[in-house]
Design a protein around this motif. Structure first.
Motif, PDB file in Angstrom:
ATOM      1  N   VAL A 285      33.534-101.964 -39.683  1.00  0.00           N
ATOM      2  CA  VAL A 285      34.081-101.539 -41.120  1.00  0.00           C
ATOM      3  C   VAL A 285      34.052-102.458 -42.030  1.00  0.00           C
ATOM      4  O   VAL A 285      34.364-103.661 -41.766  1.00  0.00           O
ATOM      5  CB  VAL A 285      35.611-101.073 -40.607  1.00  0.00           C
ATOM      6  CG1 VAL A 285      35.980-100.325 -41.848  1.00  0.00           C
ATOM      7  CG2 VAL A 285      35.337 -99.702 -39.532  1.00  0.00           C
ATOM      8  N   GLU A 286      33.951-101.961 -43.323  1.00  0.00           N
ATOM      9  CA  GLU A 286      33.877-103.046 -44.545  1.00  0.00           C
ATOM     10  C   GLU A 286      35.375-103.802 -44.369  1.00  0.00           C
ATOM     11  O   GLU A 286      36.340-103.316 -44.367  1.00  0.00           O
ATOM     12  CB  GLU A 286      33.740-101.807 -45.741  1.00  0.00           C
ATOM     13  CG  GLU A 286      33.682-102.654 -46.915  1.00  0.00           C
ATOM     14  CD  GLU A 286      33.214-101.861 -48.053  1.00  0.00           C
ATOM     15  OE1 GLU A 286      33.569-102.314 -49.414  1.00  0.00           O
ATOM     16  OE2 GLU A 286      33.214-100.755 -47.972  1.00  0.00           O
TER      17      GLU A 286
ATOM     18  N   GLN B 237      27.685 -93.341 -36.559  1.00  0.00           N
ATOM     19  CA  GLN B 237      28.653 -92.357 -36.568  1.00  0.00           C
ATOM     20  C   GLN B 237      29.490 -92.133 -37.853  1.00  0.00           C
ATOM     21  O   GLN B 237      29.757 -91.022 -38.482  1.00  0.00           O
ATOM     22  CB  GLN B 237      29.290 -92.271 -35.292  1.00  0.00           C
ATOM     23  CG  GLN B 237      28.780 -91.924 -34.168  1.00  0.00           C
ATOM     24  CD  GLN B 237      29.441 -92.257 -32.792  1.00  0.00           C
ATOM     25  OE1 GLN B 237      30.246 -92.908 -32.764  1.00  0.00           O
ATOM     26  NE2 GLN B 237      29.049 -91.396 -31.837  1.00  0.00           N
ATOM     27  N   LEU B 238      30.142 -93.338 -38.013  1.00  0.00           N
ATOM     28  CA  LEU B 238      31.059 -93.400 -39.507  1.00  0.00           C
ATOM     29  C   LEU B 238      30.243 -92.938 -40.598  1.00  0.00           C
ATOM     30  O   LEU B 238      30.581 -92.114 -41.544  1.00  0.00           O
ATOM     31  CB  LEU B 238      31.497 -94.775 -39.715  1.00  0.00           C
ATOM     32  CG  LEU B 238      32.713 -94.959 -38.606  1.00  0.00           C
ATOM     33  CD1 LEU B 238      32.978 -96.760 -38.720  1.00  0.00           C
ATOM     34  CD2 LEU B 238      33.722 -94.262 -38.916  1.00  0.00           C
ATOM     35  N   LYS B 239      28.940 -93.489 -40.795  1.00  0.00           N
ATOM     36  CA  LYS B 239      28.051 -92.914 -42.009  1.00  0.00           C
ATOM     37  C   LYS B 239      27.834 -91.735 -41.869  1.00  0.00           C
ATOM     38  O   LYS B 239      27.957 -90.648 -42.999  1.00  0.00           O
ATOM     39  CB  LYS B 239      26.918 -93.986 -41.797  1.00  0.00           C
ATOM     40  CG  LYS B 239      25.832 -93.412 -43.294  1.00  0.00           C
ATOM     41  CD  LYS B 239      24.616 -94.253 -43.001  1.00  0.00           C
ATOM     42  CE  LYS B 239      23.619 -93.935 -44.181  1.00  0.00           C
ATOM     43  NZ  LYS B 239      23.136 -92.376 -43.618  1.00  0.00           N
ATOM     44  N   GLU B 240      27.473 -90.921 -40.871  1.00  0.00           N
ATOM     45  CA  GLU B 240      27.060 -89.534 -40.692  1.00  0.00           C
ATOM     46  C   GLU B 240      28.383 -88.790 -41.053  1.00  0.00           C
ATOM     47  O   GLU B 240      28.380 -87.646 -41.418  1.00  0.00           O
ATOM     48  CB  GLU B 240      26.630 -89.322 -39.380  1.00  0.00           C
ATOM     49  CG  GLU B 240      25.132 -89.818 -39.079  1.00  0.00           C
ATOM     50  CD  GLU B 240      24.684 -89.869 -37.771  1.00  0.00           C
ATOM     51  OE1 GLU B 240      25.468 -89.497 -36.944  1.00  0.00           O
ATOM     52  OE2 GLU B 240      23.484 -90.089 -37.608  1.00  0.00           O
ATOM     53  N   VAL B 241      29.619 -89.262 -40.605  1.00  0.00           N
ATOM     54  CA  VAL B 241      30.851 -88.494 -40.838  1.00  0.00           C
ATOM     55  C   VAL B 241      31.143 -88.296 -42.350  1.00  0.00           C
ATOM     56  O   VAL B 241      31.356 -87.373 -42.729  1.00  0.00           O
ATOM     57  CB  VAL B 241      31.886 -89.045 -40.088  1.00  0.00           C
ATOM     58  CG1 VAL B 241      33.101 -88.599 -40.623  1.00  0.00           C
ATOM     59  CG2 VAL B 241      31.957 -88.675 -38.490  1.00  0.00           C
ATOM     60  N   PHE B 242      30.937 -89.631 -43.031  1.00  0.00           N
ATOM     61  CA  PHE B 242      31.310 -89.704 -44.195  1.00  0.00           C
ATOM     62  C   PHE B 242      30.325 -89.065 -45.375  1.00  0.00           C
ATOM     63  O   PHE B 242      30.733 -88.805 -46.294  1.00  0.00           O
ATOM     64  CB  PHE B 242      31.629 -90.967 -44.708  1.00  0.00           C
ATOM     65  CG  PHE B 242      33.161 -91.429 -44.198  1.00  0.00           C
ATOM     66  CD1 PHE B 242      34.390 -91.204 -45.383  1.00  0.00           C
ATOM     67  CD2 PHE B 242      33.548 -91.840 -43.129  1.00  0.00           C
ATOM     68  CE1 PHE B 242      35.545 -91.780 -45.008  1.00  0.00           C
ATOM     69  CE2 PHE B 242      34.633 -92.104 -42.729  1.00  0.00           C
ATOM     70  CZ  PHE B 242      35.938 -92.010 -43.560  1.00  0.00           C
ATOM     71  N   ASP B 243      29.210 -88.806 -44.732  1.00  0.00           N
ATOM     72  CA  ASP B 243      27.843 -88.395 -45.479  1.00  0.00           C
ATOM     73  C   ASP B 243      28.037 -86.830 -45.003  1.00  0.00           C
ATOM     74  O   ASP B 243      27.076 -85.971 -45.453  1.00  0.00           O
ATOM     75  CB  ASP B 243      26.671 -89.046 -44.984  1.00  0.00           C
ATOM     76  CG  ASP B 243      26.554 -90.309 -45.775  1.00  0.00           C
ATOM     77  OD1 ASP B 243      27.145 -90.639 -46.611  1.00  0.00           O
ATOM     78  OD2 ASP B 243      25.609 -91.080 -45.263  1.00  0.00           O
TER      79      ASP B 243
ATOM     80  N   THR C 189      25.175-101.230 -48.130  1.00  0.00           N
ATOM     81  CA  THR C 189      25.945-100.719 -49.202  1.00  0.00           C
ATOM     82  C   THR C 189      26.772 -99.555 -48.417  1.00  0.00           C
ATOM     83  O   THR C 189      27.604 -98.944 -49.238  1.00  0.00           O
ATOM     84  CB  THR C 189      25.646-100.484 -50.497  1.00  0.00           C
ATOM     85  OG1 THR C 189      24.383 -99.503 -50.163  1.00  0.00           O
ATOM     86  CG2 THR C 189      25.135-101.780 -50.934  1.00  0.00           C
ATOM     87  N   ALA C 190      26.340 -99.299 -47.385  1.00  0.00           N
ATOM     88  CA  ALA C 190      26.900 -97.926 -46.742  1.00  0.00           C
ATOM     89  C   ALA C 190      28.524 -98.247 -46.486  1.00  0.00           C
ATOM     90  O   ALA C 190      28.891 -99.269 -46.237  1.00  0.00           O
ATOM     91  CB  ALA C 190      26.259 -97.399 -45.553  1.00  0.00           C
ATOM     92  N   THR C 191      29.397 -97.075 -46.960  1.00  0.00           N
ATOM     93  CA  THR C 191      30.719 -97.085 -46.551  1.00  0.00           C
ATOM     94  C   THR C 191      31.179 -95.973 -45.503  1.00  0.00           C
ATOM     95  O   THR C 191      30.329 -94.763 -45.500  1.00  0.00           O
ATOM     96  CB  THR C 191      31.617 -96.946 -47.854  1.00  0.00           C
ATOM     97  OG1 THR C 191      31.213 -95.600 -48.418  1.00  0.00           O
ATOM     98  CG2 THR C 191      31.368 -98.322 -48.596  1.00  0.00           C
TER      99      THR C 191
ATOM    100  N   GLY D  53      30.093-113.165 -47.121  1.00  0.00           N
ATOM    101  CA  GLY D  53      30.379-111.998 -46.512  1.00  0.00           C
ATOM    102  C   GLY D  53      29.492-111.268 -45.318  1.00  0.00           C
ATOM    103  O   GLY D  53      28.625-112.013 -44.985  1.00  0.00           O
ATOM    104  N   VAL D  54      29.731-110.082 -44.998  1.00  0.00           N
ATOM    105  CA  VAL D  54      28.782-109.796 -43.722  1.00  0.00           C
ATOM    106  C   VAL D  54      27.370-109.495 -44.225  1.00  0.00           C
ATOM    107  O   VAL D  54      26.440-109.750 -43.498  1.00  0.00           O
ATOM    108  CB  VAL D  54      29.534-108.204 -43.404  1.00  0.00           C
ATOM    109  CG1 VAL D  54      28.858-107.796 -42.301  1.00  0.00           C
ATOM    110  CG2 VAL D  54      31.002-108.435 -42.872  1.00  0.00           C
ATOM    111  N   HIS D  55      27.217-108.882 -45.576  1.00  0.00           N
ATOM    112  CA  HIS D  55      25.745-108.799 -46.056  1.00  0.00           C
ATOM    113  C   HIS D  55      25.231-110.276 -46.074  1.00  0.00           C
ATOM    114  O   HIS D  55      24.202-110.450 -45.748  1.00  0.00           O
ATOM    115  CB  HIS D  55      25.955-108.142 -47.394  1.00  0.00           C
ATOM    116  CG  HIS D  55      24.567-107.736 -47.732  1.00  0.00           C
ATOM    117  ND1 HIS D  55      24.364-107.132 -49.314  1.00  0.00           N
ATOM    118  CD2 HIS D  55      23.240-107.638 -47.363  1.00  0.00           C
ATOM    119  CE1 HIS D  55      23.111-106.864 -49.228  1.00  0.00           C
ATOM    120  NE2 HIS D  55      22.518-107.386 -48.172  1.00  0.00           N
TER     121      HIS D  55
END
Length: 402
Positions: free
Chosen positions: A48-49, A69-75, A166-168, A366-368
Motif C-alpha cells: 500500500v502507498e 485486487q486493490l486497484k480493481e476495487v478502487f477502479d 502511480t496507482a492508488t 521511495g518505492v517507485h
C-alpha cells in the motif's frame, strides 16, 4: 644509464596502469553494489502507498488483498465482496475527500480535529466499505479493521503483468510488459539487421576492392558516431508516419518503429565485428578451397563463413546488447505503452526507456525509486549475460574446414 632510466619509466608506467585498472575495477564493483542495494529494498516496502492505510468493517471476512485486487476495487472493476472471497455485499469505496458525504462540518470540527473519530465511525457504520486514508488519522481503538500490511513480493514484481507506479492505493510494479517490450524490439531489430549486416560484411571482406572498402568503412563508422537522439528524430519524422500509412494504424509509434531504428543503430557493430572475423580467415584455407575447384561463392559459403562462425556469433550477440541497452531513440518512437505486446504493430515500452522516463519523477528513496533501480539490476544482468556470451564466442577457436 639510458637503459636504467628506461627501466624506471617502464616500472612507473606499469604501476600507473595497475592502479588505473584497480580503480576502474573497484568503481565498477561499487556501482553494481549500489545498484543492487537500492533495488533490493523494494521487497521490504509496503504494498500500500507509503503513509496510508486501507481499512474495512470489522465484520468483513476479507483481511488480505493484493495490489492488483486493490486497484480493481478502487477502479470499480470489482464491485462485490463475494468476488474477493467475502460476503455477497456491494463494495463501497471511500477516499478521504468523500468524508463530507458521511459527516457534517460540526462533526468534523472547526479545525477538522475530529476527522480520525469520524473515519472510525464511518467505517464501523458501513459493512461493505473499504476506506483509504493517511495513517496519521488512524486512532487507538479504531472501530474498523486495517487490511494486513503486506510487502511487495518478488512474484508480484517478476511475474506481474501491469506496470502502474502511480496507482492508488497500491502501486503496481509488474515487469512482464517491460521485459516483453524489450525482447520484442531487440530481437526484431536483430532479425532486420543481421541479414543486411552480414551481406555488407561479406561484401567488404571478400568482394569489394580497396577503393570501395576505403569509402564504405568510414561511412559505417560514422553511423556508430551519430547520437541516438538524432536516430530518434529520424524515426519520428520518417519511420513512424511510414508505418502508420503502410499498415493503416491509428498511430505509428510501435515496436516495429523501434526495431527498425535499433536495426540501423546495430548495423555498425555487426558489420565491423563480422568483417574483421571474415578477413581473419587464413589465406591458405581459401586458396585450398579454390584449388580443389570450388568457386568464390562456394568458398565463402562452405569455408569462410563456417571458419568465422564464432566471430559472426559474437557480432550478433554484441548487436543484441547494443539494441537492448538503447534508451533515447526507443523512447521517442515506440509509444511508451506499458502493456504486454502481442505483435510488432503495437506500442510498447522497454526497460531502458522506462528508467529514463520515470526516474526524474520518482521520489528519492521511495518505492517507485527502488523499483526503477531494480529494473536497472535486471538490465545489468541481461547485458552481463550477453557480454559473457560474446566473450566466450569470440575466444572460441574456429575449426578449419577445407
Amino acid at each position: 644509464m639510458n637503459r636504467r632510466f628506461r627501466r624506471v619509466v617502464e616500472l612507473i608506467a606499469e604501476k600507473v596502469l595497475m592502479v588505473s585498472g584497480g580503480v576502474t575495477s573497484v568503481t565498477i564493483i561499487l556501482i553494481v553494489f549500489f545498484l543492487f542495494r537500492e533495488g533490493i529494498g523494494l521487497f521490504g516496502s509496503p504494498a500500500v502507498e507509503q503513509g496510508y492505510v486501507v481499512a474495512v468493517n470489522r465484520e468483513n471476512t476479507v483481511s488480505d488483498l493484493t495490489p492488483v485486487q486493490l486497484k480493481e476495487v478502487f477502479d470499480q472493476e470489482i464491485t462485490n465482496w463475494s468476488e474477493l472471497g467475502g460476503k455477497d455485499e456491494p463494495i463501497v469505496v471511500f477516499r478521504l475527500n468523500d468524508i463530507e458525504q458521511y459527516a457534517s462540518y460540526e462533526e468534523l470540527g472547526d479545525e477538522l480535529q475530529f476527522i480520525p473519530q469520524c473515519l472510525s465511525r464511518i467505517v464501523a457504520d458501513h459493512p461493505g466499505m473499504i476506506a483509504f486514508f493517511p495513517d496519521t488519522y488512524l486512532i487507538d481503538g479504531f472501530a474498523g479493521k486495517v487490511i494486513d500490511k503486506r510487502n511487495i513480493t518478488p512474484g508480484e514484481f517478476f511475474l506481474g503483468d501491469e506496470w502502474f507506479p502511480t496507482a492508488t492505493p497500491a502501486p503496481l510494479f509488474g515487469i512482464v510488459p517491460l521485459v516483453m517490450g524489450t525482447l520484442w524490439v531487440s530481437l526484431a531489430a536483430i532479425l532486420f539487421a543481421l541479414p543486411l549486416g552480414m551481406a555488407v560484411a561479406i561484401y567488404m571482406a571478400e568482394l569489394a576492392n580497396d577503393k570501395i572498402r576505403k569509402v564504405l568503412k568510414p561511412v559505417i563508422e560514422l553511423l556508430a558516431g551519430i547520437p541516438s537522439v538524432v536516430y530518434g528524430f529520424f524515426g519520428l519524422v520518417v519511420i513512424v508516419p511510414l508505418i502508420q500509412q503502410v499498415f493503416g494504424l491509428p498511430v505509428g509509434e510501435t515496436a516495429l518503429a523501434g526495431s527498425v531504428i535499433l536495426a540501423i543503430m546495430a548495423l555498425p557493430t555487426i558489420i565491423t565485428v563480422a568483417e574483421d572475423s571474415i578477413r581473419n580467415v587464413p589465406r591458405a584455407v581459401k586458396e585450398a578451397s579454390l584449388a580443389l575447384g570450388a568457386t568464390q561463392w562456394q568458398t565463402i559459403r562452405r569455408v569462410v563463413l563456417p571458419y568465422s562462425v564464432s566471430g559472426i556469433m559474437a557480432a550478433v550477440v554484441l548487436g543484441i546488447g547494443r539494441a537492448i541497452g538503447e534508451t533515447m531513440a526507443v523512447l521517442m518512437v515506440t509509444g511508451n505503452s506499458a502493456i504486454v505486446p502481442h505483435g510488432l504493430l503495437e506500442p510498447v515500452r522497454t526497460i531502458p526507456a522506462t528508467i529514463a522516463a520515470e526516474l526524474g519523477e520518482a521520489p528519492n528513496g521511495g518505492v517507485h525509486y527502488e523499483a526503477l533501480f531494480l529494473l536497472g539490476c535486471i538490465l545489468f544482468v541481461i547485458t552481463l549475460i550477453i557480454s559473457i556470451t560474446a566473450e566466450m564466442m569470440a575466444a572460441k577457436k574456429p575449426k578449419q574446414q577445407i
